[in-house]
Design a protein around this motif. Structure first.
Motif, PDB file in Angstrom:
ATOM      1  N   UNK A 160       1.368  -0.607   0.204  1.00 37.83           N
ATOM      2  CA  UNK A 160       0.223  -0.031  -0.348  1.00 37.83           C
ATOM      3  C   UNK A 160       1.324   1.558  -0.131  1.00 37.83           C
ATOM      4  N   UNK A 161       0.405   2.084  -1.174  1.00 36.11           N
ATOM      5  CA  UNK A 161       0.952   3.292  -0.791  1.00 36.11           C
ATOM      6  C   UNK A 161       1.230   4.234   0.483  1.00 36.11           C
ATOM      7  N   UNK A 162       2.541   4.746   0.769  1.00 31.91           N
ATOM      8  CA  UNK A 162       2.823   5.627   1.478  1.00 31.91           C
ATOM      9  C   UNK A 162       2.782   4.483   3.073  1.00 31.91           C
ATOM     10  N   UNK A 163       3.151   3.138   2.651  1.00 32.83           N
ATOM     11  CA  UNK A 163       3.017   2.190   4.325  1.00 32.83           C
ATOM     12  C   UNK A 163       3.877   0.870   4.092  1.00 32.83           C
TER      13      UNK A 163
ATOM     14  N   UNK B 146      13.561  10.085   2.321  1.00 31.51           N
ATOM     15  CA  UNK B 146      14.577   9.532   1.013  1.00 31.51           C
ATOM     16  C   UNK B 146      13.334   8.434   0.409  1.00 31.51           C
ATOM     17  N   UNK B 147      12.786   7.799   0.744  1.00 31.33           N
ATOM     18  CA  UNK B 147      11.796   6.904  -0.302  1.00 31.33           C
ATOM     19  C   UNK B 147      10.901   7.326  -0.455  1.00 31.33           C
ATOM     20  N   UNK B 148      10.545   8.186   0.316  1.00 31.38           N
ATOM     21  CA  UNK B 148       8.863   9.113  -0.151  1.00 31.38           C
ATOM     22  C   UNK B 148       9.905  10.179  -1.275  1.00 31.38           C
ATOM     23  N   UNK B 149      10.552  10.853  -0.945  1.00 33.00           N
ATOM     24  CA  UNK B 149      11.442  11.869  -2.496  1.00 33.00           C
ATOM     25  C   UNK B 149      11.532  10.499  -3.520  1.00 33.00           C
ATOM     26  N   UNK B 150      12.930   9.766  -3.308  1.00 33.64           N
ATOM     27  CA  UNK B 150      12.632   8.939  -4.795  1.00 33.64           C
ATOM     28  C   UNK B 150      11.334   9.031  -5.383  1.00 33.64           C
ATOM     29  N   UNK B 151       9.977   8.183  -4.236  1.00 36.51           N
ATOM     30  CA  UNK B 151       9.216   7.542  -5.461  1.00 36.51           C
ATOM     31  C   UNK B 151       8.502   9.033  -5.837  1.00 36.51           C
TER      32      UNK B 151
ATOM     33  N   UNK C  54       7.593   9.370 -10.049  1.00 35.57           N
ATOM     34  CA  UNK C  54       6.045  10.643 -11.169  1.00 35.57           C
ATOM     35  C   UNK C  54       6.487  11.897 -11.513  1.00 35.57           C
ATOM     36  N   UNK C  55       6.843  12.940 -10.743  1.00 34.53           N
ATOM     37  CA  UNK C  55       7.322  14.211 -11.518  1.00 34.53           C
ATOM     38  C   UNK C  55       7.716  14.842 -12.563  1.00 34.53           C
ATOM     39  N   UNK C  56       8.693  13.922 -12.670  1.00 39.04           N
ATOM     40  CA  UNK C  56       9.996  13.189 -13.901  1.00 39.04           C
ATOM     41  C   UNK C  56       9.634  12.771 -15.110  1.00 39.04           C
ATOM     42  N   UNK C  57       8.604  11.981 -14.939  1.00 35.79           N
ATOM     43  CA  UNK C  57       7.518  11.385 -16.573  1.00 35.79           C
ATOM     44  C   UNK C  57       5.949  12.638 -15.954  1.00 35.79           C
ATOM     45  N   UNK C  58       6.059  13.435 -15.700  1.00 36.92           N
ATOM     46  CA  UNK C  58       5.242  14.359 -16.332  1.00 36.92           C
ATOM     47  C   UNK C  58       5.639  15.448 -16.981  1.00 36.92           C
TER      48      UNK C  58
END
Length: 299
Positions: A32-35, A112-117, A121-125
């Motif tokens: 699950x996201x963020x968990x 760091x994990x949240x930032x990388x994820x 996504x931001x990179x693709x957008x």
């Protein structure tokens, strides 16, 4: 071996593979996201008294509410990326880094994990947006270089990103108290809790001393803070800093270096931006769908 028998065996093996794949898909673990929690597709995701909501019900709700929109987004990205490759459109890494930096400054503190994820996504957008802009602008007349340069000279600063630091701080009465608080940090005490208990800065103490992202060149940032930012690493705190009659300890969450562009580097992107603006063209991939035979479930 008879040909019919061989074909029968092949068909049986294909069916078995499909069934195995379906069973695996039904039971695979989903994080699950963020968990850190994982569930399977058969699990219950919520219990309300005697009622329960299954993962499949949840997914069905999402498909009904956002399925078409999300699928259209994926198709748009595929079309734009393929056409950009065909046209040899490349987005400068500095452009991407600047956009990532701008987005990052709107976020709170991330692991760091949240930032990388998030950055993935931001990179693709970001790439999608600039590729789409370049593809749409191709069909319009080029803006005269004189106009592009004049626009750059007027708005040059908006294309650059200033060196920024994501900070928290604890403001204290004097260096003696700052040393004591620093000792507690060295013993493993929580920076946010110490800020809440001891900081004199009413604007940040209730938020654990969090100041957000600050332009390092800002006149509102004490010179002593700027010096410490250059010394300490991300996710670490400083030694006590003198602030005249007061003292402080800062925590550096993130440090983002300056990103600046010459006219030659940014001119192609201004050209595209002005071309679309002149034609009143929005960033919509719909005109590009005709380049492919798109067969999708909604149409």
């Amino acid at each position: 071996m008879p040909k019919k028998l061989l074909l029968s065996i092949v068909l049986i093996l294909i069916v078995l593979n499909i069934v195995t794949l379906l069973l695996w898909k039904k039971s695979e673990n989903i994080t699950l996201e963020n968990t850190e929690k994982t569930i399977t597709r058969k699990d219950t995701v919520a219990t309300i008294g005697k009622d329960r909501i299954t993962y499949e019900q949840w997914m069905e709700g999402l498909r009904n509410s956002y399925g078409k929109m999300e699928l259209k987004k994926l198709i748009n990205h595929s079309i734009v990326h393929q056409l950009a490759n065909e046209s040899n459109i490349k987005i400068d890494r500095k452009i991407i880094d600047r956009e990532l930096a701008n987005i990052m400054t709107t976020q709170g503190v991330l692991t760091n994990k949240e930032r990388e994820a998030a950055e993935k996504k931001w990179h693709a957008d970001i790439v999608y947006r600039y590729e789409l802009e370049a593809l749409l602008a191709k069909d319009y007349a080029r803006i005269p270089e004189k106009e592009v340069r004049a626009y750059y000279e007027q708005y040059a600063n908006q294309y650059n990103f200033p060196e920024s630091a994501q900070l928290s701080h604890i403001v204290l009465d004097n260096m003696e108290i700052a040393e004591q608080v620093h000792d507690e940090l060295e013993q493993g005490a929580s920076f946010p809790l110490l800020a809440l208990e001891f900081s004199n800065d009413a604007d940040t103490k209730t938020n654990g001393g969090y100041m957000g992202y600050i332009d390092v060149s800002s006149i509102h940032l004490p010179a002593s803070y700027k010096e410490e930012i250059e010394k300490i690493k991300e996710n670490t705190y400083s030694s006590p800093i003198s602030l005249g009659t007061e003292a402080a300890i800062i925590y550096l969450h993130r440090h983002i270096s300056e990103i600046s562009f010459t006219y030659e580097e940014i001119a192609p992107y201004i050209q595209n931006e002005l071309a679309l603006k002149k034609q009143g063209q929005t960033l919509d991939a719909a005109p590009l769908w005709d380049a492919f035979e798109v067969d999708w479930v909604y149409e």
